[in-house]
Design a protein around this motif. Sequence first.
Motif, mmCIF file in Angstrom:
data_model
loop_
_atom_site.group_PDB
_atom_site.id
_atom_site.type_symbol
_atom_site.label_atom_id
_atom_site.label_comp_id
_atom_site.label_asym_id
_atom_site.label_seq_id
_atom_site.Cartn_x
_atom_site.Cartn_y
_atom_site.Cartn_z
ATOM 1 N N PRO A 50 41.336 91.298 41.529
ATOM 2 C CA PRO A 50 39.258 90.503 41.330
ATOM 3 C C PRO A 50 38.673 90.558 41.998
ATOM 4 N N ARG A 51 37.492 90.562 41.027
ATOM 5 C CA ARG A 51 36.053 91.012 42.272
ATOM 6 C C ARG A 51 34.973 89.828 42.177
ATOM 7 N N GLN A 52 33.416 90.087 42.486
ATOM 8 C CA GLN A 52 33.275 89.355 43.431
ATOM 9 C C GLN A 52 32.713 87.740 42.660
ATOM 10 N N LYS A 53 32.289 88.327 41.023
ATOM 11 C CA LYS A 53 31.724 87.178 39.581
ATOM 12 C C LYS A 53 32.199 87.131 39.073
ATOM 13 N N ASP A 54 34.203 86.629 39.276
ATOM 14 C CA ASP A 54 34.947 86.521 38.316
ATOM 15 C C ASP A 54 35.192 84.388 38.924
ATOM 16 N N TRP A 55 35.055 83.871 38.053
ATOM 17 C CA TRP A 55 35.276 82.550 37.526
ATOM 18 C C TRP A 55 36.162 81.726 36.863
ATOM 19 N N ILE A 56 36.800 81.259 37.847
ATOM 20 C CA ILE A 56 37.336 79.976 36.312
ATOM 21 C C ILE A 56 36.653 78.924 36.281
ATOM 22 N N GLY A 57 37.138 78.838 34.331
ATOM 23 C CA GLY A 57 36.017 77.570 33.529
ATOM 24 C C GLY A 57 37.212 76.386 32.541
ATOM 25 N N ILE A 58 37.136 75.402 32.923
ATOM 26 C CA ILE A 58 37.570 74.752 32.018
ATOM 27 C C ILE A 58 37.402 74.562 30.132
ATOM 28 N N PHE A 59 37.703 74.619 29.603
ATOM 29 C CA PHE A 59 38.081 74.812 28.571
ATOM 30 C C PHE A 59 38.349 73.990 27.048
ATOM 31 N N ARG A 60 37.435 73.335 26.448
ATOM 32 C CA ARG A 60 38.620 72.984 24.990
ATOM 33 C C ARG A 60 39.187 73.747 23.941
ATOM 34 N N VAL A 61 40.296 73.321 24.172
ATOM 35 C CA VAL A 61 40.909 73.716 23.214
ATOM 36 C C VAL A 61 40.518 74.152 21.942
ATOM 37 N N PHE A 72 32.743 75.102 35.283
ATOM 38 C CA PHE A 72 33.341 76.210 36.150
ATOM 39 C C PHE A 72 33.581 76.415 37.513
ATOM 40 N N MET A 73 34.287 77.070 38.569
ATOM 41 C CA MET A 73 33.784 76.854 39.928
ATOM 42 C C MET A 73 34.840 78.832 40.005
ATOM 43 N N TRP A 74 33.731 79.244 41.181
ATOM 44 C CA TRP A 74 33.539 80.529 41.231
ATOM 45 C C TRP A 74 34.950 81.439 42.180
ATOM 46 N N VAL A 75 35.830 82.062 41.619
ATOM 47 C CA VAL A 75 36.922 82.366 42.497
ATOM 48 C C VAL A 75 36.115 83.395 44.011
ATOM 49 N N THR A 76 37.285 82.362 44.555
ATOM 50 C CA THR A 76 37.198 82.777 46.297
ATOM 51 C C THR A 76 38.405 84.789 46.420
ATOM 52 N N LEU A 77 37.640 85.571 46.811
ATOM 53 C CA LEU A 77 38.484 87.007 46.644
ATOM 54 C C LEU A 77 39.311 86.805 48.518
ATOM 55 N N PRO A 78 40.692 87.453 47.871
ATOM 56 C CA PRO A 78 41.043 87.621 49.044
ATOM 57 C C PRO A 78 40.564 88.387 50.204
#
Length: 387
Positions: A50-61, A72-78
Amino acid sequence: MEKTIEDPPTSAVLLDHCHFSQVIFNSVEKFYIPGGDVTCRYTFTQHFIPRQKDWIGIFRVGWKTVREYYTFMWVTLPIDLNNKSAKQQEVQFKAYYLPKDDEYYQFCYVDQDGVVRGASIPFQFRPENEEDILVVTTQGEVEEIEQHNKELCKENQVLKDSCVSLQKQNSDIQAELQKKQEELETLQSINKKLELKVKEQKDYWETELLQLKEQNQKMSTENEKMGIRVDQLQAQLSTQEKEMEKLVQGDQDKTEQLEHLKKENGHLFLSLTEQRKDQKKLEQTVEEMKQNETTAMKKQQELMDENFDLSRRLSEKKMICNALQREKERLEGENDLLKRENSRLLSYMGLDFNSLPYQVPTSDEGGAGQNPGLVYGNPYSDPLYQQ
């Protein structure tokens, strides 16, 4: 469509260029209750970073590009990716930003380049006690979902094949690394042996150098002795010159013979000059020996040859000196004969020999104190030649 303050990085990447199996979503519900927060749990696969600007979004099918996200929400890097627990992450979507309709949605993991790396199964936002509503989908949507599933299966198979290939490469690299390690240990052992051999060779050359210096010192001492011997020869030559002058003064009638002796004396001078030149050559040879110690043995042999040549020349000079001594004795005999003849003539003429104003010296004058057999002395009386 709701958005947060900062928009995520997106692109017009089509579905054909996405990789849905690199991030896996876990425990996705079929239904989420409206008005409540939603926790999205996901897992990174082995080869995804993973990288710093990765994100998780909710998409309509049915979405086509990643720009069609709802929220969307930003991903927290481990902190440590090597830790197994660090690969299992989660984000929480607040209820305020979630959809209010009952359409089908899905979670999608999008990297900072706008490429989808994982997608979840579809889900809805509706009350838990609401009866299941018959969902009517078009034939196009069904074909699209089937196409997605086929692509996911193909990509999963490619990843499996890639994993097997990487494992094989890793095994080959480990074997090659072990081989290189063994070669390195062998080279280190050879290097130590070479260092020991170089040290021994260095000690040997230092010993040889010390011996050469000692030999050079001995040669210098011998050269000094040769210089002393040349001085002695020069002194003998000076004495011979005085004797020759006495012979010239003693008998004017023998001028031609004395001139001959002077020529011989000149030859002796030339011989002495040659000896001095040879001495200079010896000194130059010694200097060259100091500058190039590696050729000291060869130079030493040359000096021995030159010393032998000098001995031969001294022997020749001894023969010349003996010849001069014999000539001197012959001249003295002739002088005695002339003296007796003069005495006889004077007696015949009635004159007294002792009353003459000029008298020829006797054979004992001018040669007193000298060995009649060795005019120049014994050139081999030096301890250097008594070997």
